[in-house]
Design a protein around this motif. Structure first.
Motif, short mmCIF file in Angstrom:
data_model
loop_
_atom_site.label_atom_id
_atom_site.label_comp_id
_atom_site.label_asym_id
_atom_site.label_seq_id
_atom_site.Cartn_x
_atom_site.Cartn_y
_atom_site.Cartn_z
N ALA A 193 63.36 3.70 149.76
CA ALA A 193 64.12 3.31 150.96
C ALA A 193 63.17 3.30 152.14
O ALA A 193 62.28 4.16 152.26
CB ALA A 193 65.27 4.28 151.22
N VAL A 194 63.34 2.32 153.02
CA VAL A 194 62.50 2.25 154.20
C VAL A 194 63.27 1.60 155.34
O VAL A 194 63.96 0.60 155.14
CB VAL A 194 61.18 1.49 153.92
N GLU A 195 63.18 2.21 156.51
CA GLU A 195 63.71 1.65 157.76
C GLU A 195 62.65 1.88 158.81
O GLU A 195 62.26 3.02 159.06
CB GLU A 195 65.03 2.32 158.15
N ARG A 196 62.18 0.82 159.40
CA ARG A 196 61.06 0.91 160.33
C ARG A 196 61.30 1.94 161.43
O ARG A 196 62.35 1.95 162.07
CB ARG A 196 60.80 -0.47 160.95
N GLN A 197 60.32 2.82 161.60
CA GLN A 197 60.31 3.87 162.61
C GLN A 197 61.42 4.90 162.42
O GLN A 197 61.66 5.72 163.30
CB GLN A 197 60.39 3.29 164.03
N THR A 198 62.07 4.87 161.26
CA THR A 198 63.20 5.78 161.06
C THR A 198 63.14 6.52 159.73
O THR A 198 63.25 7.75 159.69
CB THR A 198 64.54 5.01 161.13
N VAL A 199 62.98 5.80 158.62
CA VAL A 199 63.11 6.41 157.28
C VAL A 199 62.03 5.88 156.34
O VAL A 199 61.75 4.68 156.31
CB VAL A 199 64.50 6.12 156.67
N LEU A 200 61.44 6.79 155.57
CA LEU A 200 60.67 6.42 154.40
C LEU A 200 61.02 7.42 153.29
O LEU A 200 60.90 8.63 153.48
CB LEU A 200 59.17 6.45 154.63
N GLU A 201 61.48 6.89 152.15
CA GLU A 201 61.85 7.73 151.01
C GLU A 201 61.14 7.21 149.78
O GLU A 201 60.98 5.99 149.61
CB GLU A 201 63.36 7.70 150.81
N TYR A 202 60.70 8.12 148.92
CA TYR A 202 60.04 7.70 147.69
C TYR A 202 60.27 8.73 146.59
O TYR A 202 60.61 9.89 146.87
CB TYR A 202 58.54 7.48 147.91
N SER A 203 60.10 8.31 145.36
CA SER A 203 60.20 9.22 144.22
C SER A 203 58.87 9.93 144.03
O SER A 203 57.82 9.45 144.47
CB SER A 203 60.57 8.44 142.96
N TRP A 204 58.92 11.09 143.40
CA TRP A 204 57.67 11.77 143.05
C TRP A 204 57.70 12.17 141.58
O TRP A 204 58.75 12.40 141.00
CB TRP A 204 57.40 12.98 143.95
#
Length: 306
Positions: free
Chosen positions: A217-228
């Motif tokens: 998931a990504v929202e500029r200047q707001t959110v970055l989500e990733y799996s690990w």
């Protein structure tokens, strides 16, 4: 340091003491008379000095809309308290040697804003002392160094652990000293245009020991989500690797960075990492790793201050 963060009736309360070389009567006027109060307080104040009377705060062009409060305690010349929206501000003056001891408390709800409140009030009380001494008042922005030293003093740099169905979540919430735009630019560097779901995770969003998967998931200047992914012999049997097959290299959880509206001049960073109960040992590693990473980021942001 005279700032202390307490919890009273379930709410955070900031307590600040100042020894002032002026009699209580003089300090009382500076604290309660609108013409004097407005010179050092972070708003222009209008009020009648009566218990139950309305207090109006004008924050000026850059401080947002005007708000109101109510005088809830009045004991001349000892105690003065009023509400500011949902917050409670209270001044108590105690005779001390040739002057007085000012005990100020601020009760509020946003615990993670405490360092911003405390650094702001320190600046205000410095201005109060200048007013009492008849010296010019020069309003300056609280320093990032002061803010972050208070974050540490109040324990606001520590993460928490939450239980989730089948696993755990490590969570950090921290007020930072730069706006979201500046934080985001620092984190993504020159790769902003390449950020997309399914793409690679910029290294600034990662810590050693937790191999990043793809952006989810990504929202500029707001959110970055990733799996690990967890790499090890004790990986949970029901995890899946990048190809979708279960094995020793599997998706263990997610990491999420979120930048929201903060208190003061910067953004609020909320960082969380989830993992399965099988990997409980990784939980402690995540707490330590992310605390160190966020401290590193805070130092970089301090270096960006004017």
């Amino acid at each position: 340091m005279n700032e202390t963060l307490l919890t009273v009736d379930g709410r955070p309360m900031l307590r600040i003491e100042r020894r002032l070389g002026h009699p209580p009567e003089k300090v009382w006027r500076a604290v309660t008379e609108p013409a004097e109060l407005s010179q050092w307080f972070p708003a222009t104040v209008e009020m009648e000095l009566e218990l139950g009377a309305k207090v109006s705060f004008d924050m000026g062009d850059e401080g947002g809309p005007s708000v109101d409060g109510t005088i809830v305690e009045l004991d001349r010349p000892r105690v003065f308290a009023f509400t500011w929206v949902d917050d409670l501000l209270r001044w108590e003056l105690r005779p001390h040697d040739d002057g007085c001891l000012l005990v100020f408390t601020h009760t509020f709800d946003d615990r993670f804003g405490a360092a911003s409140f405390a650094s702001g009030w320190r600046q205000c009380l410095d201005a109060l002392e200048l007013l009492l001494a008849g010296q010019p008042i020069h309003h300056v922005r609280p320093s990032a160094e002061l803010h972050d030293s208070l974050v540490t003093a109040f324990g606001l740099d520590e993460g928490t652990v939450e239980a989730t169905p089948g696993g755990w979540r490590v969570r950090f919430e921290r007020q930072v000293t730069q706006p979201a735009e500046s934080v985001w630019k620092l984190l993504v560097s020159d790769g902003a245009d390449a950020l997309a779901v399914g793409g690679a995770v910029p290294g600034e969003f990662t810590v050693a020991g937790f191999r990043p998967g793809a952006v989810t998931a990504v929202e500029r200047q707001t959110v970055l989500e990733y799996s690990w992914y967890f790499d090890g012999d004790d990986a949970p049997a029901d995890t899946t690797g990048p190809s979708g097959a279960a094995g020793p290299s599997g998706v263990a959880g997610t990491v999420r960075w979120e930048l929201t509206t903060g208190t003061g001049h910067g953004a609020r960073l909320i960082l969380s990492q989830t993992g399965p109960e099988d990997l409980v040992t990784e939980r402690s590693r995540a707490l330590a790793a992310w605390r160190s990473r966020i401290d590193e980021l805070a130092a970089q942001l301090r270096g960006m201050a004017d």
